[in-house]
Scaffold this motif. Structure first.
Motif, PDB file in Angstrom:
ATOM      1  N   GLU A  48      38.099  47.951  38.734  1.00  0.00           N
ATOM      2  CA  GLU A  48      36.893  47.232  38.330  1.00  0.00           C
ATOM      3  C   GLU A  48      36.388  46.325  39.448  1.00  0.00           C
ATOM      4  O   GLU A  48      35.197  46.075  39.575  1.00  0.00           O
ATOM      5  CB  GLU A  48      37.185  46.408  37.063  1.00  0.00           C
ATOM      6  CG  GLU A  48      37.367  47.263  35.818  1.00  0.00           C
ATOM      7  CD  GLU A  48      37.830  46.450  34.628  1.00  0.00           C
ATOM      8  OE1 GLU A  48      38.251  45.285  34.818  1.00  0.00           O
ATOM      9  OE2 GLU A  48      37.809  46.974  33.501  1.00  0.00           O
ATOM     10  N   LYS A  49      37.303  45.832  40.266  1.00  0.00           N
ATOM     11  CA  LYS A  49      36.924  44.942  41.372  1.00  0.00           C
ATOM     12  C   LYS A  49      36.540  45.693  42.634  1.00  0.00           C
ATOM     13  O   LYS A  49      35.706  45.215  43.410  1.00  0.00           O
ATOM     14  CB  LYS A  49      38.089  43.984  41.676  1.00  0.00           C
ATOM     15  CG  LYS A  49      38.409  43.008  40.557  1.00  0.00           C
ATOM     16  CD  LYS A  49      39.450  41.998  40.967  1.00  0.00           C
ATOM     17  CE  LYS A  49      40.809  42.627  41.185  1.00  0.00           C
ATOM     18  NZ  LYS A  49      41.847  41.617  41.522  1.00  0.00           N
ATOM     19  N   HIS A  75      42.148  47.261  36.338  1.00  0.00           N
ATOM     20  CA  HIS A  75      41.554  45.970  36.718  1.00  0.00           C
ATOM     21  C   HIS A  75      41.214  45.969  38.206  1.00  0.00           C
ATOM     22  O   HIS A  75      40.149  45.486  38.620  1.00  0.00           O
ATOM     23  CB  HIS A  75      42.519  44.842  36.390  1.00  0.00           C
ATOM     24  CG  HIS A  75      41.958  43.486  36.643  1.00  0.00           C
ATOM     25  ND1 HIS A  75      40.835  43.001  36.001  1.00  0.00           N
ATOM     26  CD2 HIS A  75      42.363  42.487  37.479  1.00  0.00           C
ATOM     27  CE1 HIS A  75      40.568  41.782  36.420  1.00  0.00           C
ATOM     28  NE2 HIS A  75      41.477  41.448  37.333  1.00  0.00           N
TER      29      HIS A  75
END
Length: 399
Positions: free
Chosen positions: A190-191, A187
């Motif tokens: 992804e950022k 996650h």
């Protein structure tokens, strides 16, 4: 045997799995169950020792941990074998390993070296004690991690040495925490586009489920001891013997205990000063358990289960494999599922948990029986090697 395609929420992810036995490979199993392309790397000619683990003549443990994975061989002690890993890493999302800390660095496959090849790489490292600290270089197995994490001391009967669970619980907990950390790191990637290292240990994974054990001692001087089948102060919540088996009844909350008293035909028991409150029941736990056992001893498990269920009291039979295979709730929820296997026709294994409403996981098959079964497929598909090049590597002992 026709293996179905990968399905689930992780089908766009690739995991290169190094290491062996349980903790690391269990993490890889979770990824494979949810659809990731997990490529397990084993030593040529040896394979993972888990291939031979299980009851004599029935080495079925491998079929669970290896399910859904592609398996190749590579000699990581040789430069050419190490180069295969570097080339696979270039396009991978995760590298999963559970060697003793320092082993991959010795082979030129440490995190910093691999990050230079693939900055988006998430390296999942599972070990007994972690990548840092004075114990980092020690070998670590589940049994030791369970002891150091505090679990072993509180397991078993008070009048004997600590017991162990009949499974490698510390390994499985470490694998679960490794998978959780990896998805959290995903996650973050992804950022930001950045990979990172996930450091999961057996002893800390055990420690994480030890509830209030440390602060209870820190502020109250209380050390939890072994208490067998019950927890001190939590009553009634124990195993009770019926005429034809065992059952767990958990009625320790006040409102539930009131319903329990109705179920056993003693509604006035809820107002008895020894049992009126949670604290009182905890103080008089032994007497309450004896009373319940006396009631249960003359009744079948079916009758006990029926009465508890009718009155909204948590109850459950003590299951073994035969009971799991015949239970209608297991069947309705597919808690046990058929898994495709060449060697074990009709193989049933635990399903994929937790269940996702839109993208549920499903193991494709029980894993390859042959060591290096997918070596040529993977090296040609991902690295562009020809059959002749693969054969040359095989002849030289690299794969």
């Amino acid at each position: 045997m026709q293996v179905p395609p990968r399905k689930g929420p992780l089908t766009d992810l690739r995991v290169i799995e190094l290491g062996q036995l349980i903790a690391g490979p269990f993490c890889g199993q979770i990824f494979a169950d949810f659809g990731a392309d997990v490529i397990k790397v084993e030593p040529p000619g040896q394979g993972d020792p888990l291939r031979d683990w299980g009851q004599e003549g029935f080495p079925l443990w491998w079929s669970v941990v290896a399910r859904g994975k592609r398996c190749i061989t590579a000699n990581l002690r040789e430069a050419e074998g190490q180069d295969i890993i570097r080339r696979l890493i270039a396009e991978a999302d995760f590298l999963l390993e559970n060697f003793r800390p320092g082993t991959l660095e010795k082979w030129g496959l440490g995190y910093e070296a691999l990050k230079a090849i693939n900055p988006r790489l998430i390296m999942i490292r599972v070990s007994g004690y972690g990548q840092t600290g004075p114990y980092a270089a020690r070998a670590g197995y589940a049994s030791v991690g369970e002891a150091m994490g505090g679990l072993r001391y509180v397991m078993g009967e008070a009048d004997r040495l600590p017991a162990r669970a009949g499974i490698s619980l510390g390994d499985s907990l470490a694998g679960l925490h490794a998978a959780l950390g990896a998805l959290a790191a995903l996650h973050h990637r992804e950022k930001t586009g950045e990979g990172q290292m996930v450091d999961a240990t057996i002893y800390e994974s055990v420690l994480s489920v030890m509830e209030g054990l440390v602060p209870e001692y820190q502020f109250g001087g209380y050390i939890r001891e072994r208490t067998g089948s019950y927890l001190p102060g939590i009553a009634p919540s124990n195993i009770y013997q019926g005429t034809d088996g065992m059952v767990v009844i958990a009625a320790n909350q006040d409102t539930v205990f009131a319903r329990f008293c109705e179920a056993i035909g003693q509604p006035g028991l809820k107002d008895h000063p020894d049992y009126r409150t949670h604290t009182a029941r905890g103080k008089n736990q032994s007497a309450l358990d004896a009373l319940i056992q006396s009631w249960a001893a003359t009744r079948s498990i079916e009758e006990i289960e029926r009465l508890m269920t009718e009155h909204g009291v948590p109850v459950g039979r003590v299951y073994r494999a035969p009971e799991m295979l015949s239970d209608p709730h297991y069947a309705a929820r597919e808690s046990l599922i058929d898994v495709l296997s060449e060697r074990w026709p009709g193989l049933r294994q635990q399903g994929v948990f937790p269940k996702l409403s839109e993208t549920p996981g499903r193991p494709r098959w029980a894993g390859p029986e042959t060591i290096g079964q997918h070596t040529e497929e993977v090296l040609s598909e991902l690295l562009g090697l020809t059959p002749e090049q693969v054969e040359k590597l095989r002849t030289s002992g690299i794969v």
